[in-house]
Design a protein around this motif. Structure first.
Motif, mmCIF file in Angstrom:
data_model
loop_
_atom_site.group_PDB
_atom_site.id
_atom_site.type_symbol
_atom_site.label_atom_id
_atom_site.label_comp_id
_atom_site.label_asym_id
_atom_site.label_seq_id
_atom_site.Cartn_x
_atom_site.Cartn_y
_atom_site.Cartn_z
ATOM 1 N N PHE A 1 45.051 45.144 43.888
ATOM 2 C CA PHE A 1 43.789 44.886 44.571
ATOM 3 C C PHE A 1 43.915 45.156 46.066
ATOM 4 O O PHE A 1 43.032 45.757 46.683
ATOM 5 N N VAL B 1 35.112 45.796 41.570
ATOM 6 C CA VAL B 1 36.373 45.599 40.862
ATOM 7 C C VAL B 1 36.177 44.520 39.804
ATOM 8 O O VAL B 1 35.529 43.494 40.061
ATOM 9 N N ASN C 1 33.926 37.229 45.507
ATOM 10 C CA ASN C 1 34.424 37.016 44.155
ATOM 11 C C ASN C 1 33.438 36.147 43.379
ATOM 12 O O ASN C 1 33.069 35.063 43.832
ATOM 13 N N GLN D 1 42.498 38.830 42.216
ATOM 14 C CA GLN D 1 43.202 38.709 43.492
ATOM 15 C C GLN D 1 44.513 37.948 43.365
ATOM 16 O O GLN D 1 45.349 37.974 44.274
ATOM 17 N N MET E 1 34.083 41.541 43.434
ATOM 18 C CA MET E 1 35.181 41.352 42.487
ATOM 19 C C MET E 1 34.771 40.333 41.431
ATOM 20 O O MET E 1 34.553 39.164 41.740
#
Length: 306
Positions: free
Chosen positions: A279, A236, A118, A272, A142
């Motif tokens: 997700f 994502v 992330n 998330q 992400m």
């Protein structure tokens, strides 16, 4: 220490076990869940004052059975070691963090893992793939940084948090990370105050300032470097992300040859948390799909030339 949290899947939550793992001269606070005999997922959080692995990943760690989950406080964050000589700048500090993360996998006896990154964790994940491609199975990015685009005003606000650190500043920052701050209900003030107290630790402050020092280089992944990564990648991004522009994920998905891109509506930088069910479903489907592309180009080349 073992903890578990309620989950939204209806199944019994997995227990999370926390320990400090020695990696060279450092210790890495590491949270694990699931059976070590199952395929491993390495979860790498992003940056920010007071960030930690559990604050990013606990809901997912406890609700995805069938995997061995490993979620460290990345070196220089949370309750892991904070080297006083952490390199200045995002690029060099990320390189050291990637080395420490590979050392963590070695210490845990994990030969390879799926990796979820992330934000800054996405950059570290890409460094892992570039440095030791056989250690990474599939990759999920992400809200990842690393594209050659201008930083947002909200990202600058996060970087300069320590210009005016306070519970009020932390609340303002958290609201910038979220598309819908109402997700936290009446508890967001309390959460911000707790995180501000955590961020006030001198070692956390020092690591943040060294990471984002203007005296060190930024980290941007050039097109040719991305094009050489043959792993299957799920990219994502939250459509309303105010920290990292969605164009960053467009850039990564365009140049990673085996990437698929999903932009989720009504989500900011913390997909998330705000879109956890969606997700989880995307990640589970992606990790269970039959292999379509070559995940290890070096190994494949050796097989064809043997």
């Amino acid at each position: 220490m073992t903890t578990h949290a309620p989950n939204s899947t209806g199944s019994s939550p997995l227990d999370v076990t926390t320990s400090d793992v020695t990696v060279g001269d450092w210790t890495i606070r590491t949270h694990q869940a699931g059976d070590p005999a199952d395929p491993a997922i390495l979860w790498l959080h992003g940056s920010g004052p007071g960030v930690s692995a559990l604050s990013n990943w606990q809901e997912l760690l406890t609700t995805m059975p069938g995997y061995h989950h490993v979620a460290p406080d990345v070196l220089g964050f949370g309750d892991s070691s904070h080297p006083v000589d952490l390199p200045l700048g995002v690029a060099d500090s990320a390189a050291l963090r990637a080395r420490a993360t590979l050392g963590l996998l070695d210490a845990l006896g994990i030969a390879s893992a799926h990796v979820v990154g992330n934000s800054m964790g996405g950059m570290i994940a890409l460094l892992l793939v570039q440095q030791q491609p056989d250690r990474v199975d599939r990759l999920i990015l992400m809200g990842s940084a690393g594209a050659p685009i201008e930083p947002t005003a909200d990202l600058i606000k996060m970087i300069t948090y320590y210009d005016d650190p306070s519970a009020e500043s932390m609340l303002d920052l958290m609201e910038r990370f979220l598309h819908d701050p109402g997700l936290y209900g009446d508890h967001i003030d309390q959460i911000a105050a707790q995180r501000a107290d955590y961020a006030a630790r001198e070692d956390i402050r020092r690591s943040h300032l060294r990471t984002f020092s203007p005296d060190g280089p930024l980290l941007v992944f050039p097109v040719d470097g991305l094009a050489a990564i043959q792993h299957e990648v799920l990219v994502v991004h939250g459509r309303e992300d105010r920290i990292i522009r969605k164009e960053s994920s467009f850039y990564l998905a365009e140049h990673l040859p085996n990437a698929q891109l999903h932009v989720l509506p009504h989500a900011g930088h913390w997909v998330q948390i705000e879109q956890v069910d969606r997700f989880r479903a995307l990640a589970t489907q992606f990790l269970q799909e039959p292999q379509t592309y070559l995940s290890h180009p070096t190994r494949d080349h050796e097989e064809h030339t043997a």
